[in-house]
Design a protein around this motif. Sequence first.
Motif, short mmCIF file in Angstrom:
data_model
loop_
_atom_site.label_atom_id
_atom_site.label_comp_id
_atom_site.label_asym_id
_atom_site.label_seq_id
_atom_site.Cartn_x
_atom_site.Cartn_y
_atom_site.Cartn_z
N VAL A 20 0.85 -1.20 0.00
CA VAL A 20 0.00 0.00 0.00
C VAL A 20 0.88 1.24 0.00
O VAL A 20 0.62 2.21 -0.73
N PHE A 21 1.90 1.18 0.76
CA PHE A 21 2.80 2.32 0.84
C PHE A 21 3.43 2.63 -0.52
O PHE A 21 3.43 3.76 -0.97
N VAL A 22 3.88 1.59 -1.18
CA VAL A 22 4.51 1.77 -2.49
C VAL A 22 3.51 2.34 -3.47
O VAL A 22 3.80 3.27 -4.24
N MET A 23 2.31 1.78 -3.46
CA MET A 23 1.27 2.26 -4.36
C MET A 23 1.01 3.74 -4.14
O MET A 23 0.93 4.54 -5.06
N TRP A 24 0.87 4.04 -2.90
CA TRP A 24 0.56 5.43 -2.56
C TRP A 24 1.69 6.34 -2.96
O TRP A 24 1.50 7.40 -3.51
#
Lengths: 177, 380, 356, 160, 417, 128
Positions: free
Chosen positions: A106-110
């Motif tokens: 999720v962090f990477v996506m964000w």
Amino acid sequence: MFPLELTDIFFYIVASMILVTAIFTIIVKNVLRSAIFLIFSFVATAIFYLMLHAEFIAIAQVMVYAGGVVIFVVFTILLTSHLGESTLAIKIPRTFVAGLLSVSFVFVMWRFLLQDLSLSTALPAASADYASLESIALRLLSIESEGFVISFELISVLLLVTLICSITVARKTRDKK
Amino acid sequence: MSSRKLPPGFREEVLDSDTEEYFVNMGPQHPSTHGALRLALRLDGETIVEVVPHFGYIHRGIEKQAESMNYLQYIMLSDRQDYLTAIQNNWGICLAFEKGLGIGVPERGEFIRVMLAELGRIASHLVFYACFGGDLGGQTALLFGFKEREMIHDILDEVTGSRLTTNFFRPGGSVHDIPDTFIPRVTSFLEHLEKSMVDYERFLSKNIIVLERTKGIGILSKEDAIAYGCSGPVLRASGVSYDVRKNDPYGIYDQLDFDVPITYRGDTYDRYVVRIAEIHESIKILRQCIKLFPEGPYRSKEKPSIRLNPGSYYSATETAKGLYATYVVAASGDKPYRIHTRGPSFANLAALNNMARGHKISDLVSILSTIDPVIPEIDR
Amino acid sequence: MMIPSVPHPLGDWVRQMIPIPELAFLANALICIIAICAVAIGSAPILIYMERKVCAHIQCRLGPMRLGYRGTLQTIADVMKLLFKEVYAPSGADKFVFYLAPMIVLVAPFLVLAMIPFDHNLQVSNLSVGIPFVIAVNGFGILAILIGGWASNNKYSLLGALRSGAQMISYEISFALVLLFVVMVSGSASLMEITLSQSGTILDWWIFKIPVLGFLAFIMFFISSIAELNRAPFDIAEAEQELTGGYHTEYNGTAFAMFYLAEYINLITISSLASTCFLGGFFPPLIGVEAVDTILLKVPGFLWFAGKVVLMIWAYMMVRWTFVRPRVDQLMALEWKFLLPFNLLLLALGAVYIAF
Amino acid sequence: MKQPEIPISPSKYIKRYLKRCITGPISLLMGLSVTLRYFFNPKRIITEQYPENKKTLKMHPRYRGCLELIEDENDENLCTACGLCEKACPNASINILKTKNIAGKKVLGQYLFHLGSCTQCGLCIEACPFGAIRMNQEFELSSESVDSFDLILNKKEGRG
Amino acid sequence: MGIMNAVPGILDPIPGGKHLVNMLDYVTNWARANSLWPLTYGTSCCAIEMMSSSMARYDIARFGSEVFRASPRQADLFIIAGTITEKMAPALQMLWEQIPGPKYAIAMGACTISGGPFMYDNYSVIRGANTLIPVDVFIPGCPPRPEALFHGLLTLRDKILSETFRDPWKEGIVIDKPYPDRWSEATKAWEELEKIKDEEMAEARLKFKEEQPGYKSPYKALRVAKEVFPEIPHQPKPLIGLPANTIFSIIKKNFPSVSPFDNDPSEPALMARPSDMPLDVLVSKEEYVDLIQFLKEDPRTHLDYLIDVTAVDWIGHFDVITQLMSIEKGHKLFIRLSLPKDDSIPEENRATSLLAAMPSIYHLYPAAEWKEREVFDMFGIHFENHPDERRLFVDEDFKGYPLRKDFTHPHILKRPV
Amino acid sequence: MQFSEYFILVFFLFLGAFIAACAIIIGKLLGFASKDTKNKFAPYECGMETYGNARIQFKVGYYLFALLFLIFDIEVLFLFPILTQFKMIMAGNTALNPVIVFANLTIFVTVLTFGLAYAWKKGILKWE
């Protein structure tokens, strides 16, 4: 700026449907039930594709994933063991690692997707009928540079290999008897 | 694996299988177990590993009850054993009683018996045709078989006064003479039946689905058929030519000209073929009887009360299902000391496990329908 | 922007009357839904009555006679009785899945019904990917039977469900391949365009247009659709003589009625598909003689369509009440060893026919 | 027992396969021809419409329905209460309740017939030496309560 | 619990509500009464008539009841066709409970009303289905004609049409009283009445006697002239296979201790035996299996077919009769084994324990398996080396062995006449 | 817009489920319940009590057919778009060469047909 067009509202409804069913797929303890939620998730995804005018991809999604793979999965659940009714034992370390992974994902996506706000207003790279039945057909067989004729033929070989492999496996279990 | 507790009746045998065996009940309430039969199945996938029939769901204690009834009253109970061939059961019982009484039957009485019995045989085989078609999944065959059977039962109704439980024969003859309309009715019925049988055979006999479903299914070898004590069409389909009417004649069967149809493979299809051929033989017998039908008395002298000479008496008849044997032990008095009947279905069903092993559930249904069991006759 | 394409005077009228496009769309959608529901739910009792009468007449009997004129109200009474029946799930059943199955089973027939062109301007949705859509959606029926049989916690149900699951997925292949043949010869996957490609005389219908091949394709379609419908003689999923009720053994009341309803709506959709793909859809059977043709053309198209559908349904019923049921392994052998190779051959021959 | 399959040569397999492809459909069409003929011929329908045909529906004279006493127009019966039918009945469905008439002679008081257990075997009729009983053509006997099956057949006491 | 049961309570106070309720009543009852889907349940003769009624000639479809459901979950009507035995009773009750409401039951035939032909002297038949489940309509007959079944259906239809929401359908209460011995009850009641009548009539009779001392009834019952039939003696059919004396001499040569059962062993007596009465030889327990094996394997006799194994209880001992036949030659032989009852068992346990033992011939004739089980079940004779000796017809926990002469069972009702 | 064609189908996607749900709820409400007993909710097995678990493990053979189905499903999926254009291509209305297209398709189908023939020969297509 909140989108007020009906299409956008529809988009959010479908998106939340995907999210909810996907979450249910994971948290439901009964394997067969999660397979059912998986179907809902696939169907909702297909609606997404339709919204992008990719009819063929949407049909493929329903036909192969919802109609094929999930039935395959349900068959497997029914055939392999009592998995269908017993609940999966969730092991703590594994859960922990999985949680860590998803959080980082999720962090990477964000970080990489949502940071660039221009993406949301960017024009689609492909033309309007890029994913239509006709254009896909023509590109699949085209021997030009943007054609996929080799991949198309490779698919048949891939399917053949799958078939032969499964036959070998099945024969092995039969011979053992 | 073998330490697992099996349901009652199953033999201990460890199957080398990667899948799990499981146990399914068929019956007592099941559309294709022909009544109150319960089959416990041991399955591996859909393949049958073992069939264990459980009886007694219609055990009515007829043999015990017979000990407190007089001889005439027992004839009424014989109707209710194999209700599809009630009239033939009456005959079998009466034969044993006649031996004990030392009386015979006049010629006209014998002809009445033969004709009614053959009509009963056709009726029973038509029910077989119906159930066979129905069990294979063809509902229309079910209706077809019963259509002609209704006509037979109408004739029986007129002659005996009851459609199913006829209670018509008595030691020495029958209750009534046949009515005048009987012969013309039978004649016209036979014509109708022959025409219909052409249709019915076209409907099932050559149908490729029926052939695929029945050929090579449920094979019962000649040796097994004899060893399991099978009789009737089940035995004859396996290549053994034994028909009580021919090999141990009773009544006037030795004066009549008929053949015993016999096939050799012993599979489900052969049992069907034998029964259909028997319908045609019965038509032949009936035609002869109509031609030869004599005048004269239809029964011998009635005795005020029937008391058998002490001793034991045995009679064997061929009902539609097979060898129906009665064993009467008479002591003094007007009540039998013991009556035992050997129903053909009981022995025929004994071969079921042998026939059905290794086949699918669908085959079990068709095998069972070609054994053509009547459960009250088994349970008595 | 979002206006359903109801190419029909009524749709246009609604669009004129309601200036807000969104509302007009919803109104039109509502009209479509009502129309389809009327067609589907209304015709199911009629078909059940028809089935009972057809089978009765094959079997030399009369069928329902006592309720209404010659028993016409019989199925109405059946439906009403089912509404007043108790609904319950057995104790071992997975209740959520148990009740979900009858819901899923009805999804496919309604979706397919929305694609059927009943007349020139009577079609809810004209998709360019109509045929693949029909095939894709059909999979839901299999799923419903599978999970319904599993949820019942009954051995008969599970056996029936697995049998029918295997049967339906197998026959879906040849079902799809036959439709592929139609797509190939007509050059379009849209149901409306397939119909339009058959305009002309009766010889322009796909069943006759391509000599022999068309008829063979129709027969293949007929066989595989019987299996898709789970009807006798391919009703091994229910197989009353073997498994008492198959996958719906444990269902009762309205939940059971939904399976029943789905069976008959499926019958309509598949028959409609057959008449669309092979029998010229809503076109009258013109024979090339003008005097006759003018009379035939006076009859509205949807009546021709309905007539063809009824004819197809009658054919399905005749087959159902004639043949005995093959065994499950024979059924699979028929598909994989007979229908599939022949279908591939048919496709190849069709390709050759078009190419040369 | 399922017989093990004998492997056959490919050429034979193909021959058999092709033969089935031809004979199979023909046999199916033969079956279909039967049902089509039956379907299009309403004359073959043999259904009797029971409640509607009540007027014409006649049982055969020998039909064994419900037991009844033969009575003349004065409701006088022929029964002498000898009890032979009672003895002949296999399951005591006939109950002859005797009474004494004014002259002190034993006569039939009530001829009680338990229809609920009667098997219509007809032994009572054979046993009756006076021809006092018969089985009528009645078959519409169903009822909502068991008690209604205890029938008193005679309307008057016996004569004698 | 459906909300429909609450409908009258809600609607009745509203003006005109009563009519609405009545209308609803009519509609629901109409649907229910005309769409009765029966469960395929049949045990014996009545099941065949039930099948007949659904066939072309009678066609139950005219009533809309041709939808025979195999699963109770979809049925409305339970036609109990055929005898119900004690072993079947739990299954029957279970099936009834599994039918969803509203459900109705028709008891078809004498067996389901009262036990019918099996009412008296019977240990296993339930006397009346309404002792198990609530029955709505009874159809007498043995078996009832299809028309009678339709009459029952119409009776049920009338009953359903008379139901209302105010007095809604509810699961009836099972009559927890077995079917009474109506014969004895009626006789008892009548006797009491007679006593009263005698007292009342005493005076009148006396008076009558005084008035007409030599009274003779003018009525004389006429015997019906019965048809006269000739007396015909029994004529046995010609002999088939080996004659009795030949078989006996073959046996005698190898097993000298074997003797004919009810015949003297001399040659002329054996020759005089009626040809339709097979030879019946008495054999000892030790020689039993050997003799049968010998007879099966000897090419002259070749008794390869087991007709039956049965037994007779002669109070003091059992006779087990093994009936053998040769399929190809056709002669039969009965082998009789006289088994004395085991006296060591105390009197109070005798009824429920095995009283004799004999060897099994299962290894020679597979057919013997069930037949010996039947003898075990009915007589309590133990078979040594039997592969599967369980009760065959009665329940596993059934007490006693029915075909013994001293068998008693609480269920048995003696026939009063 | 094309999108609207699909949009109405979303309604139909839920229509069937909605009708079924309504029917079941109506049935639950209107149904006249019979007495709740233990046997009533017991699984139906011809009036007998069941032995063992109803959810049993099945043969792997079933699984193989599911796999076969998947393979041919994908084949059909790929053939679809091509065959819709097949007529056009053969007529020479597109940029593609008809001969090459025909050859390509032949290879594609033949490879899979070979797979089917292989399975047949190995006796896998026999249902057990």
